[in-house]
Design a protein around this motif. Structure first.
Motif, PDB file in Angstrom:
ATOM      1  N   ALA A  39       0.852  -1.194   0.000  1.00 43.12           N
ATOM      2  CA  ALA A  39       0.000   0.000   0.000  1.00 43.12           C
ATOM      3  C   ALA A  39       0.883   1.237   0.000  1.00 43.12           C
ATOM      4  O   ALA A  39       1.884   1.306   0.710  1.00 43.12           O
ATOM      5  N   VAL A  40       0.509   2.220  -0.815  1.00 39.60           N
ATOM      6  CA  VAL A  40       1.178   3.514  -0.855  1.00 39.60           C
ATOM      7  C   VAL A  40       0.109   4.544  -0.493  1.00 39.60           C
ATOM      8  O   VAL A  40      -0.935   4.609  -1.142  1.00 39.60           O
ATOM      9  N   THR A  41       0.350   5.317   0.560  1.00 40.04           N
ATOM     10  CA  THR A  41      -0.651   6.242   1.074  1.00 40.04           C
ATOM     11  C   THR A  41      -0.108   7.663   1.050  1.00 40.04           C
ATOM     12  O   THR A  41       1.043   7.895   1.426  1.00 40.04           O
ATOM     13  N   SER A  42      -0.947   8.603   0.622  1.00 39.94           N
ATOM     14  CA  SER A  42      -0.550  10.003   0.580  1.00 39.94           C
ATOM     15  C   SER A  42      -1.715  10.872   1.054  1.00 39.94           C
ATOM     16  O   SER A  42      -2.874  10.536   0.832  1.00 39.94           O
ATOM     17  N   LEU A  43      -1.392  11.974   1.695  1.00 41.95           N
ATOM     18  CA  LEU A  43      -2.380  12.951   2.144  1.00 41.95           C
ATOM     19  C   LEU A  43      -2.042  14.282   1.507  1.00 41.95           C
ATOM     20  O   LEU A  43      -0.882  14.712   1.545  1.00 41.95           O
ATOM     21  N   ASP A  44      -3.041  14.925   0.903  1.00 45.40           N
ATOM     22  CA  ASP A  44      -2.818  16.192   0.227  1.00 45.40           C
ATOM     23  C   ASP A  44      -3.932  17.154   0.633  1.00 45.40           C
ATOM     24  O   ASP A  44      -5.115  16.821   0.499  1.00 45.40           O
ATOM     25  N   THR A  45      -3.573  18.343   1.107  1.00 50.25           N
ATOM     26  CA  THR A  45      -4.540  19.335   1.568  1.00 50.25           C
ATOM     27  C   THR A  45      -4.419  20.605   0.744  1.00 50.25           C
ATOM     28  O   THR A  45      -3.310  21.070   0.484  1.00 50.25           O
ATOM     29  N   MET A  46      -5.567  21.158   0.368  1.00 49.50           N
ATOM     30  CA  MET A  46      -5.601  22.419  -0.357  1.00 49.50           C
ATOM     31  C   MET A  46      -6.568  23.367   0.346  1.00 49.50           C
ATOM     32  O   MET A  46      -7.666  22.971   0.727  1.00 49.50           O
ATOM     33  N   VAL A  47      -6.135  24.622   0.504  1.00 47.34           N
ATOM     34  CA  VAL A  47      -6.873  25.620   1.271  1.00 47.34           C
ATOM     35  C   VAL A  47      -7.219  26.799   0.362  1.00 47.34           C
ATOM     36  O   VAL A  47      -6.359  27.287  -0.379  1.00 47.34           O
ATOM     37  N   ASP A  48      -8.474  27.257   0.461  1.00 44.64           N
ATOM     38  CA  ASP A  48      -8.909  28.425  -0.296  1.00 44.64           C
ATOM     39  C   ASP A  48      -8.045  29.632   0.077  1.00 44.64           C
ATOM     40  O   ASP A  48      -7.792  29.901   1.251  1.00 44.64           O
ATOM     41  N   GLY A  49      -7.548  30.331  -0.940  1.00 43.92           N
ATOM     42  CA  GLY A  49      -6.700  31.492  -0.732  1.00 43.92           C
ATOM     43  C   GLY A  49      -5.221  31.160  -0.701  1.00 43.92           C
ATOM     44  O   GLY A  49      -4.383  32.047  -0.788  1.00 43.92           O
ATOM     45  N   MET A  77       5.036   7.675  -7.305  1.00 46.77           N
ATOM     46  CA  MET A  77       5.609   6.523  -6.609  1.00 46.77           C
ATOM     47  C   MET A  77       5.500   5.235  -7.422  1.00 46.77           C
ATOM     48  O   MET A  77       6.009   4.198  -7.016  1.00 46.77           O
ATOM     49  N   GLY A  78       4.785   5.270  -8.551  1.00 49.70           N
ATOM     50  CA  GLY A  78       4.616   4.084  -9.375  1.00 49.70           C
ATOM     51  C   GLY A  78       3.477   3.181  -8.946  1.00 49.70           C
ATOM     52  O   GLY A  78       3.338   2.065  -9.449  1.00 49.70           O
ATOM     53  N   ALA A  79       2.633   3.650  -8.046  1.00 51.78           N
ATOM     54  CA  ALA A  79       1.523   2.838  -7.535  1.00 51.78           C
ATOM     55  C   ALA A  79       0.289   2.973  -8.423  1.00 51.78           C
ATOM     56  O   ALA A  79       0.063   4.012  -9.037  1.00 51.78           O
ATOM     57  N   ASP A  80      -0.510   1.910  -8.472  1.00 56.36           N
ATOM     58  CA  ASP A  80      -1.817   1.950  -9.125  1.00 56.36           C
ATOM     59  C   ASP A  80      -2.787   2.621  -8.163  1.00 56.36           C
ATOM     60  O   ASP A  80      -2.926   2.187  -7.017  1.00 56.36           O
ATOM     61  N   ALA A  81      -3.458   3.675  -8.610  1.00 58.81           N
ATOM     62  CA  ALA A  81      -4.404   4.378  -7.746  1.00 58.81           C
ATOM     63  C   ALA A  81      -5.547   3.447  -7.368  1.00 58.81           C
ATOM     64  O   ALA A  81      -6.012   2.651  -8.191  1.00 58.81           O
ATOM     65  N   GLY A  82      -5.989   3.531  -6.129  1.00 56.33           N
ATOM     66  CA  GLY A  82      -7.048   2.657  -5.642  1.00 56.33           C
ATOM     67  C   GLY A  82      -8.208   3.407  -5.028  1.00 56.33           C
ATOM     68  O   GLY A  82      -9.219   3.639  -5.669  1.00 56.33           O
ATOM     69  N   GLU A  83      -8.040   3.854  -3.779  1.00 56.25           N
ATOM     70  CA  GLU A  83      -9.132   4.484  -3.055  1.00 56.25           C
ATOM     71  C   GLU A  83      -8.735   5.892  -2.631  1.00 56.25           C
ATOM     72  O   GLU A  83      -7.560   6.205  -2.471  1.00 56.25           O
ATOM     73  N   ALA A  84      -9.770   6.723  -2.452  1.00 55.32           N
ATOM     74  CA  ALA A  84      -9.569   8.094  -1.992  1.00 55.32           C
ATOM     75  C   ALA A  84     -10.560   8.376  -0.870  1.00 55.32           C
ATOM     76  O   ALA A  84     -11.693   7.882  -0.893  1.00 55.32           O
ATOM     77  N   VAL A 135      -4.910   6.108  -1.520  1.00 58.31           N
ATOM     78  CA  VAL A 135      -4.181   4.864  -1.347  1.00 58.31           C
ATOM     79  C   VAL A 135      -3.980   4.231  -2.713  1.00 58.31           C
ATOM     80  O   VAL A 135      -4.930   4.087  -3.488  1.00 58.31           O
ATOM     81  N   GLY A 136      -2.739   3.895  -3.000  1.00 56.81           N
ATOM     82  CA  GLY A 136      -2.400   3.190  -4.224  1.00 56.81           C
ATOM     83  C   GLY A 136      -1.819   1.844  -3.870  1.00 56.81           C
ATOM     84  O   GLY A 136      -1.458   1.571  -2.721  1.00 56.81           O
ATOM     85  N   TRP A 137      -1.708   0.994  -4.868  1.00 55.14           N
ATOM     86  CA  TRP A 137      -1.325  -0.397  -4.635  1.00 55.14           C
ATOM     87  C   TRP A 137      -0.255  -0.839  -5.603  1.00 55.14           C
ATOM     88  O   TRP A 137      -0.201  -0.381  -6.743  1.00 55.14           O
ATOM     89  N   ALA A 138       0.567  -1.763  -5.134  1.00 52.62           N
ATOM     90  CA  ALA A 138       1.584  -2.394  -5.977  1.00 52.62           C
ATOM     91  C   ALA A 138       1.696  -3.855  -5.561  1.00 52.62           C
ATOM     92  O   ALA A 138       1.443  -4.206  -4.408  1.00 52.62           O
ATOM     93  N   ASP A 139       2.065  -4.683  -6.504  1.00 54.64           N
ATOM     94  CA  ASP A 139       2.213  -6.114  -6.219  1.00 54.64           C
ATOM     95  C   ASP A 139       3.638  -6.488  -5.850  1.00 54.64           C
ATOM     96  O   ASP A 139       3.863  -7.507  -5.194  1.00 54.64           O
ATOM     97  N   THR A 140       4.601  -5.675  -6.288  1.00 57.97           N
ATOM     98  CA  THR A 140       6.009  -5.961  -5.976  1.00 57.97           C
ATOM     99  C   THR A 140       6.698  -4.634  -5.612  1.00 57.97           C
ATOM    100  O   THR A 140       6.308  -3.574  -6.102  1.00 57.97           O
ATOM    101  N   PRO A 141       7.742  -4.703  -4.809  1.00 55.54           N
ATOM    102  CA  PRO A 141       8.474  -3.467  -4.495  1.00 55.54           C
ATOM    103  C   PRO A 141       9.173  -2.887  -5.720  1.00 55.54           C
ATOM    104  O   PRO A 141       9.412  -1.683  -5.785  1.00 55.54           O
ATOM    105  N   GLN A 142       9.474  -3.724  -6.711  1.00 54.06           N
ATOM    106  CA  GLN A 142      10.128  -3.232  -7.921  1.00 54.06           C
ATOM    107  C   GLN A 142       9.210  -2.308  -8.728  1.00 54.06           C
ATOM    108  O   GLN A 142       9.677  -1.510  -9.530  1.00 54.06           O
ATOM    109  N   GLN A 143       7.912  -2.414  -8.521  1.00 51.09           N
ATOM    110  CA  GLN A 143       6.959  -1.548  -9.216  1.00 51.09           C
ATOM    111  C   GLN A 143       7.048  -0.118  -8.700  1.00 51.09           C
ATOM    112  O   GLN A 143       6.724   0.823  -9.412  1.00 51.09           O
ATOM    113  N   LEU A 144       7.516   0.052  -7.464  1.00 53.06           N
ATOM    114  CA  LEU A 144       7.530   1.354  -6.817  1.00 53.06           C
ATOM    115  C   LEU A 144       8.810   2.129  -7.121  1.00 53.06           C
ATOM    116  O   LEU A 144       9.870   1.545  -7.287  1.00 53.06           O
ATOM    117  N   VAL A 145       8.674   3.448  -7.186  1.00 55.96           N
ATOM    118  CA  VAL A 145       9.808   4.331  -7.453  1.00 55.96           C
ATOM    119  C   VAL A 145      10.413   4.772  -6.127  1.00 55.96           C
ATOM    120  O   VAL A 145       9.729   5.176  -5.243  1.00 55.96           O
TER     121      VAL A 145
END
Length: 145
Positions: A39-49, A77-84, A135-145
């Motif tokens: 699993a590859v997880t990222s959090l991104d926040t955007m604020v008005d202004g 990161m080379g992950a397949d996008a999954g859930e948001a 959250v993105g997904w990969a089957d092998t560590p070689q898939q990831l950057v």
């Protein structure tokens, strides 16, 4: 509070049920998804202004842009996008229809990218804040950057 509950119900109607990995999705206390090996997880926040201006973008454009920014982190990161998962802080000046348009813009991008918007949270705030956990997904560590 009923306005918030009405918005949540409308948002759920605007989005599809979800992908095959989603066992329990929006509307419960937490989402349950079937995982892949990595699993590859990222959090991104955007604020008005700061990251966008509601005076310059439509609500749908804000939804699209904010989810695109979060998903780009998975792609880097080379992950397949999954859930948001969306955390949305909404000011009183941001109407119900704008909330639906925001999730609609994000939902169109999610559908195009094969992403399930599996849950989130909505609260009141002084300014619009849009945060995505993706959250993105990969089957092998070689898939990831």
């Amino acid at each position: 509070m009923s306005g918030e509950l009405d918005l949540i119900e409308a948002l759920n109607r605007a989005l599809d049920r979800g992908g095959a990995r989603v066992i329990i999705g929006r509307g419960d206390d937490a989402a349950v998804v079937r995982a892949r090996a990595y699993a590859v997880t990222s959090l991104d926040t955007m604020v008005d202004g700061v990251h966008f201006r509601t005076t310059q973008l439509t609500a749908a454009e804000i939804g699209h842009r904010s989810l695109a920014g979060a998903l780009s982190d998975l792609g880097a990161m080379g992950a397949d996008a999954g859930e948001a998962y969306l955390s949305l802080a909404i000011p009183r000046t941001f109407g119900h229809d704008q909330g639906i348009a925001l999730i609609g813009g994000a939902g169109m991008l999610a559908a195009r990218c094969g992403v399930t918007i599996a849950g989130g949270d909505i609260t009141a705030a002084e300014q619009l804040v849009v945060s995505w956990t993706v959250v993105g997904w990969a089957d092998t560590p070689q898939q990831l950057v």
